[in-house]
Motif scaffolding. Structure first.
Motif, PDB file in Angstrom:
ATOM      1  N   THR B  56     102.167 105.456  48.530  1.00 56.97           N
ATOM      2  CA  THR B  56     100.935 104.683  48.705  1.00 56.97           C
ATOM      3  C   THR B  56      99.813 105.482  49.376  1.00 56.97           C
ATOM      4  O   THR B  56      98.735 104.943  49.600  1.00 56.97           O
ATOM      5  N   PHE B  59      96.337 105.462  47.804  1.00 59.62           N
ATOM      6  CA  PHE B  59      95.255 104.532  48.156  1.00 59.62           C
ATOM      7  C   PHE B  59      94.300 105.169  49.161  1.00 59.62           C
ATOM      8  O   PHE B  59      93.079 104.994  49.081  1.00 59.62           O
ATOM      9  N   VAL B  82      87.090  90.346  53.293  1.00 60.13           N
ATOM     10  CA  VAL B  82      87.763  91.087  52.220  1.00 60.13           C
ATOM     11  C   VAL B  82      89.277  91.060  52.387  1.00 60.13           C
ATOM     12  O   VAL B  82      89.799  91.350  53.463  1.00 60.13           O
ATOM     13  N   LEU B  83      89.973  90.699  51.330  1.00 58.58           N
ATOM     14  CA  LEU B  83      91.441  90.742  51.304  1.00 58.58           C
ATOM     15  C   LEU B  83      91.881  91.589  50.118  1.00 58.58           C
ATOM     16  O   LEU B  83      91.133  91.786  49.166  1.00 58.58           O
ATOM     17  N   HIS B  84      93.106  92.050  50.214  1.00 56.86           N
ATOM     18  CA  HIS B  84      93.683  92.835  49.124  1.00 56.86           C
ATOM     19  C   HIS B  84      94.544  91.875  48.306  1.00 56.86           C
ATOM     20  O   HIS B  84      95.451  91.252  48.846  1.00 56.86           O
ATOM     21  N   GLY B  85      94.230  91.728  47.035  1.00 48.97           N
ATOM     22  CA  GLY B  85      94.984  90.797  46.202  1.00 48.97           C
ATOM     23  C   GLY B  85      96.175  91.445  45.528  1.00 48.97           C
ATOM     24  O   GLY B  85      97.303  90.948  45.616  1.00 48.97           O
ATOM     25  N   GLU B  86      95.913  92.525  44.829  1.00 46.86           N
ATOM     26  CA  GLU B  86      96.980  93.230  44.116  1.00 46.86           C
ATOM     27  C   GLU B  86      96.707  94.718  44.173  1.00 46.86           C
ATOM     28  O   GLU B  86      95.558  95.143  44.339  1.00 46.86           O
ATOM     29  N   GLN B  87      97.781  95.488  43.999  1.00 48.18           N
ATOM     30  CA  GLN B  87      97.638  96.940  43.968  1.00 48.18           C
ATOM     31  C   GLN B  87      98.724  97.520  43.081  1.00 48.18           C
ATOM     32  O   GLN B  87      99.887  97.127  43.210  1.00 48.18           O
ATOM     33  N   SER B  88      98.340  98.411  42.206  1.00 48.21           N
ATOM     34  CA  SER B  88      99.381  99.088  41.419  1.00 48.21           C
ATOM     35  C   SER B  88      99.051 100.565  41.274  1.00 48.21           C
ATOM     36  O   SER B  88      97.876 100.969  41.314  1.00 48.21           O
ATOM     37  N   PHE B  89     100.111 101.351  41.159  1.00 54.58           N
ATOM     38  CA  PHE B  89      99.988 102.793  40.966  1.00 54.58           C
ATOM     39  C   PHE B  89     100.871 103.208  39.804  1.00 54.58           C
ATOM     40  O   PHE B  89     102.005 102.728  39.681  1.00 54.58           O
ATOM     41  N   THR B  90     100.381 104.113  38.978  1.00 56.63           N
ATOM     42  CA  THR B  90     101.217 104.774  37.975  1.00 56.63           C
ATOM     43  C   THR B  90     101.168 106.264  38.294  1.00 56.63           C
ATOM     44  O   THR B  90     100.082 106.842  38.420  1.00 56.63           O
ATOM     45  N   ARG B 146      86.719  86.282  50.260  1.00 50.75           N
ATOM     46  CA  ARG B 146      86.710  84.830  50.546  1.00 50.75           C
ATOM     47  C   ARG B 146      85.386  84.459  51.179  1.00 50.75           C
ATOM     48  O   ARG B 146      84.788  85.240  51.930  1.00 50.75           O
TER      49      ARG B 146
END
Lengths: 149, 152
Positions: B56, B59, B82-90, B146
């Motif tokens: 990670t 990021f 501000v919030l973090h909703g989703e996170q993806s890494f390839t 939000r």
């Protein structure tokens, strides 16, 4: 049923639960260290007064810290070089004092052009079972050979 | 910024230099103590060019050190909401200390929910070697904003 995960991904079966790992509990020191190490110094994670101005009772943990702790669990199950993708949804805000219980199960084993792959279903939950983060990791079975012998 | 207008927002690319010092600090912060993440000899013995970046850390590479919240500022988002909703890494290949990574970021989706009380921004990030060559990593982040009005 929790199974010894030290046998390695080659022997895992679909549906298998891997041994969970409890990390934390989250402390203010961990949040400060993570702010320094990651460069994410949003005061929402550091300054209770700022957090209250945002309508929160106290600072909240970095979602990315929970994701990093869950990644640490995953890379103890399989070497990092086998990790092809890693995705999460943040479902709840982590708070100071939360234990982070990491767990994984084998969701799918499949093949594509890059070889034989395994998908883990992941979660990071508080001590009371409330899920903070859920996600998946795709593991290359072929590439991990030799990396963790 | 208006949610619809933010779609396509492209941040100026920048180069992130991965330093051993920061990788060790990051490893310490997440409780990682294995030698391949801390000791250069151990990392090289394991086949890495230098200390590898943890999964990670990608990021962190996406945040310019001098202006880590430049994207949130470009979107005119208040940090308090501000919030973090989703996170993806390839991942395509490991990133290591000494690597110079060119970072590309673009808002590819944006929408509102709950009558505008929640705004979502999906940011795609591409990490590639500054010198060219095979991509290191692709990432996708969902930022959730939000409404703060009723919290004060």
């Amino acid at each position: 049923m929790s199974t010894d995960s030290r046998t390695g991904p080659q022997s895992w079966r679909v549906g298998q639960q891997l041994a969970p790992l409890t990390l934390g509990p989250l402390t203010r020191t961990m949040l400060a260290l993570y702010a320094g190490g990651s460069g994410d110094h949003n005061p929402l994670h550091l300054d209770p007064e700022f957090a209250r101005s945002a309508g929160l009772p106290d600072v909240i943990g970095h979602g990315m810290l929970t994701m990093a702790l869950l990644a640490r669990y995953v890379t103890h199950l399989v070497p990092q070089t086998a990790l092809q993708s890693y995705s999460v949804r943040f479902l709840d805000m982590a708070r100071v004092g939360d234990e982070i219980i990491c767990s994984a199960s084998v969701q799918e084993i499949f093949e594509n052009e890059s070889g034989r792959l395994l998908q883990l279903q992941l979660s990071a939950a508080r001590g009371n079972g409330e899920v903070l983060v859920s996600g998946t990791a795709t593991i290359a079975l072929a590439r991990s050979v030799g990396a963790d012998a | 910024m208006n949610v619809q207008r933010s779609i396509g927002l492209t941040m100026p690319p920048f180069v992130f230099e991965i330093e051993r010092f920061q990788l060790r600090l990051f490893a310490q912060a997440v409780g990682e103590t294995r030698s391949i993440y801390l000791d250069v000899d151990a990392a090289q013995a394991a086949g890495f060019r230098d200390l590898p970046a943890l999964p990670t850390f990608a990021f962190t590479i996406g945040m310019p050190p001098q202006a880590p919240f430049d994207l949130l500022e470009a979107l005119e988002l208040d940090l308090r909401g501000v919030l973090h909703g989703e996170q993806s890494f390839t991942y395509f290949r490991p990133m290591c200390a000494g690597d110079r990574v060119r970072v590309h970021r673009k808002v590819v989706e944006a929408y509102e929910r709950k009558g505008g009380a929640l705004q979502f921004f999906v940011v795609e990030m591409r990490l590639e070697p500054e010198a060219g060559g095979e991509l290191f990593c692709m990432a996708r982040q969902t930022i959730v904003m939000r409404a703060l009005g009723d919290q004060q």
